[in-house]
Design an enzyme around this catalytic site. Structure first.
Site, PDB file in Angstrom:
ATOM      1  N   TYR A  28     -37.638 -55.978 -78.006  1.00  0.00           N
ATOM      2  CA  TYR A  28     -37.603 -55.090 -76.845  1.00  0.00           C
ATOM      3  C   TYR A  28     -36.419 -55.431 -75.941  1.00  0.00           C
ATOM      4  O   TYR A  28     -35.705 -54.550 -75.485  1.00  0.00           O
ATOM      5  CB  TYR A  28     -38.927 -55.192 -76.082  1.00  0.00           C
ATOM      6  CG  TYR A  28     -39.089 -54.143 -75.015  1.00  0.00           C
ATOM      7  CD1 TYR A  28     -39.474 -52.848 -75.347  1.00  0.00           C
ATOM      8  CD2 TYR A  28     -38.873 -54.451 -73.682  1.00  0.00           C
ATOM      9  CE1 TYR A  28     -39.624 -51.883 -74.373  1.00  0.00           C
ATOM     10  CE2 TYR A  28     -39.022 -53.488 -72.699  1.00  0.00           C
ATOM     11  CZ  TYR A  28     -39.400 -52.206 -73.046  1.00  0.00           C
ATOM     12  OH  TYR A  28     -39.547 -51.256 -72.077  1.00  0.00           O
ATOM     13  N   ALA A  59     -44.612 -57.114 -77.764  1.00  0.00           N
ATOM     14  CA  ALA A  59     -45.351 -58.373 -77.823  1.00  0.00           C
ATOM     15  C   ALA A  59     -46.804 -58.190 -78.239  1.00  0.00           C
ATOM     16  O   ALA A  59     -47.388 -59.060 -78.878  1.00  0.00           O
ATOM     17  CB  ALA A  59     -45.274 -59.088 -76.468  1.00  0.00           C
ATOM     18  N   LEU A  60     -47.395 -57.049 -77.894  1.00  0.00           N
ATOM     19  CA  LEU A  60     -48.784 -56.815 -78.277  1.00  0.00           C
ATOM     20  C   LEU A  60     -48.958 -56.672 -79.784  1.00  0.00           C
ATOM     21  O   LEU A  60     -50.042 -56.932 -80.313  1.00  0.00           O
ATOM     22  CB  LEU A  60     -49.333 -55.570 -77.578  1.00  0.00           C
ATOM     23  CG  LEU A  60     -49.610 -55.729 -76.083  1.00  0.00           C
ATOM     24  CD1 LEU A  60     -50.007 -54.401 -75.475  1.00  0.00           C
ATOM     25  CD2 LEU A  60     -50.675 -56.788 -75.836  1.00  0.00           C
ATOM     26  N   GLU A  61     -47.913 -56.279 -80.479  1.00  0.00           N
ATOM     27  CA  GLU A  61     -47.996 -56.102 -81.932  1.00  0.00           C
ATOM     28  C   GLU A  61     -47.743 -57.396 -82.709  1.00  0.00           C
ATOM     29  O   GLU A  61     -48.015 -57.469 -83.912  1.00  0.00           O
ATOM     30  CB  GLU A  61     -47.023 -55.024 -82.396  1.00  0.00           C
ATOM     31  CG  GLU A  61     -47.406 -53.618 -81.980  1.00  0.00           C
ATOM     32  CD  GLU A  61     -47.162 -53.315 -80.504  1.00  0.00           C
ATOM     33  OE1 GLU A  61     -47.993 -52.607 -79.911  1.00  0.00           O
ATOM     34  OE2 GLU A  61     -46.148 -53.789 -79.941  1.00  0.00           O
ATOM     35  N   VAL A  84     -41.563 -60.916 -72.282  1.00  0.00           N
ATOM     36  CA  VAL A  84     -42.241 -60.010 -71.356  1.00  0.00           C
ATOM     37  C   VAL A  84     -41.745 -60.349 -69.959  1.00  0.00           C
ATOM     38  O   VAL A  84     -41.853 -61.495 -69.514  1.00  0.00           O
ATOM     39  CB  VAL A  84     -43.773 -60.161 -71.436  1.00  0.00           C
ATOM     40  CG1 VAL A  84     -44.464 -59.130 -70.546  1.00  0.00           C
ATOM     41  CG2 VAL A  84     -44.261 -60.054 -72.877  1.00  0.00           C
ATOM     42  N   THR A  89     -46.178 -53.255 -62.181  1.00  0.00           N
ATOM     43  CA  THR A  89     -47.572 -52.909 -62.447  1.00  0.00           C
ATOM     44  C   THR A  89     -48.299 -54.074 -63.113  1.00  0.00           C
ATOM     45  O   THR A  89     -47.694 -55.088 -63.467  1.00  0.00           O
ATOM     46  CB  THR A  89     -47.664 -51.684 -63.379  1.00  0.00           C
ATOM     47  OG1 THR A  89     -47.199 -52.061 -64.681  1.00  0.00           O
ATOM     48  CG2 THR A  89     -46.834 -50.520 -62.850  1.00  0.00           C
ATOM     49  N   HIS A  91     -49.355 -54.108 -66.017  1.00  0.00           N
ATOM     50  CA  HIS A  91     -49.079 -54.102 -67.462  1.00  0.00           C
ATOM     51  C   HIS A  91     -48.584 -55.472 -67.923  1.00  0.00           C
ATOM     52  O   HIS A  91     -48.916 -55.916 -69.025  1.00  0.00           O
ATOM     53  CB  HIS A  91     -48.050 -53.011 -67.789  1.00  0.00           C
ATOM     54  CG  HIS A  91     -47.771 -52.860 -69.253  1.00  0.00           C
ATOM     55  ND1 HIS A  91     -48.723 -52.408 -70.136  1.00  0.00           N
ATOM     56  CD2 HIS A  91     -46.658 -53.088 -69.984  1.00  0.00           C
ATOM     57  CE1 HIS A  91     -48.212 -52.379 -71.353  1.00  0.00           C
ATOM     58  NE2 HIS A  91     -46.959 -52.789 -71.285  1.00  0.00           N
ATOM     59  N   ASN A 115     -45.942 -70.305 -80.609  1.00  0.00           N
ATOM     60  CA  ASN A 115     -45.830 -69.163 -79.704  1.00  0.00           C
ATOM     61  C   ASN A 115     -44.578 -69.289 -78.846  1.00  0.00           C
ATOM     62  O   ASN A 115     -44.508 -70.130 -77.957  1.00  0.00           O
ATOM     63  CB  ASN A 115     -47.072 -69.055 -78.817  1.00  0.00           C
ATOM     64  CG  ASN A 115     -47.075 -67.798 -77.979  1.00  0.00           C
ATOM     65  OD1 ASN A 115     -46.107 -67.045 -77.933  1.00  0.00           O
ATOM     66  ND2 ASN A 115     -48.180 -67.564 -77.302  1.00  0.00           N
ATOM     67  N   ARG A 129     -34.151 -69.573 -70.966  1.00  0.00           N
ATOM     68  CA  ARG A 129     -35.157 -70.077 -71.900  1.00  0.00           C
ATOM     69  C   ARG A 129     -34.831 -69.749 -73.360  1.00  0.00           C
ATOM     70  O   ARG A 129     -35.157 -70.510 -74.261  1.00  0.00           O
ATOM     71  CB  ARG A 129     -36.529 -69.535 -71.517  1.00  0.00           C
ATOM     72  CG  ARG A 129     -37.070 -70.208 -70.265  1.00  0.00           C
ATOM     73  CD  ARG A 129     -38.183 -69.411 -69.600  1.00  0.00           C
ATOM     74  NE  ARG A 129     -38.735 -70.120 -68.455  1.00  0.00           N
ATOM     75  CZ  ARG A 129     -38.127 -70.244 -67.276  1.00  0.00           C
ATOM     76  NH1 ARG A 129     -36.937 -69.710 -67.086  1.00  0.00           N
ATOM     77  NH2 ARG A 129     -38.689 -70.912 -66.285  1.00  0.00           N
TER      78      ARG A 129
END
Length: 166
Positions: A28, A59-61, A84, A89, A91, A115, A129
């Site tokens: 992304y 990231a959700l996938e 992320v 919001t 989200h 992770n 990072r």
């Protein structure tokens, strides 16, 4: 400030048999993702592991892709990468919490996962990072996966008998 604290890094494990890692990355934020992958690949190579890389939309996938690979492919471990950035919001909290929870649940089921999904306030934090010559969080995630693989291999076949352990 965390930058003034000395961090201890475990030496990379060594392996008698080949190690195959799957890097699952959400591109992304492409520049950030590319730097994370560069760091992860370098650490994997230093440990003698081979690497495949796949991309997912967000990231959700990432946990879903790892779960599919764990069931349907032959990998010793996984490296979850992405970024992320906090927005305006809630989200951000949903994506951070649910991607992390999914990865944790897979780990508790026995998948060896490092992770490296960054959760940051702004892009500047992500750049620092992700830098393979800096904090190298992609490399750190690969190292974590490799350490878990070494633990799993060390314990493989250690259980004997049936029933409950005392």
């Amino acid at each position: 400030m965390a930058s003034s604290i000395t961090h201890h890094t475990l030496p990379l494990p060594s392996f008698d048999k080949p190690v195959k890692l799957l890097i699952v990355v959400s591109p992304y934020y492409k520049e950030i993702a590319d730097n994370l992958v560069t760091g992860a690949k370098a650490v994997a190579e230093a440990a003698g592991a081979t690497v495949d890389v796949i991309e997912v939309p967000g990231a959700l996938e990432v946990p879903t892709a790892i779960a599919l690979a764990e069931r349907m492919a032959k990998y010793d471990g996984y490296v979850a990468l992405g970024c992320v950035v906090r927005g305006e919001t809630t989200h951000y909290e949903t994506v951070c919490n649910d991607s992390s929870r999914g990865i944790t649940l897979l780990g508790l089921q026995g998948a060896c996962i490092g992770n490296g999904i960054l959760t940051v306030e702004n892009i500047d934090q992500a750049i620092v990072r992700a830098d393979a010559n800096g904090q190298n969080k992609g490399g750190g995630a690969a190292a974590a996966a490799l350490h878990l693989i070494a633990l799993a291999r060390g314990w493989a076949g250690a259980a004997s008998g049936i029933g409950f352990r005392a």
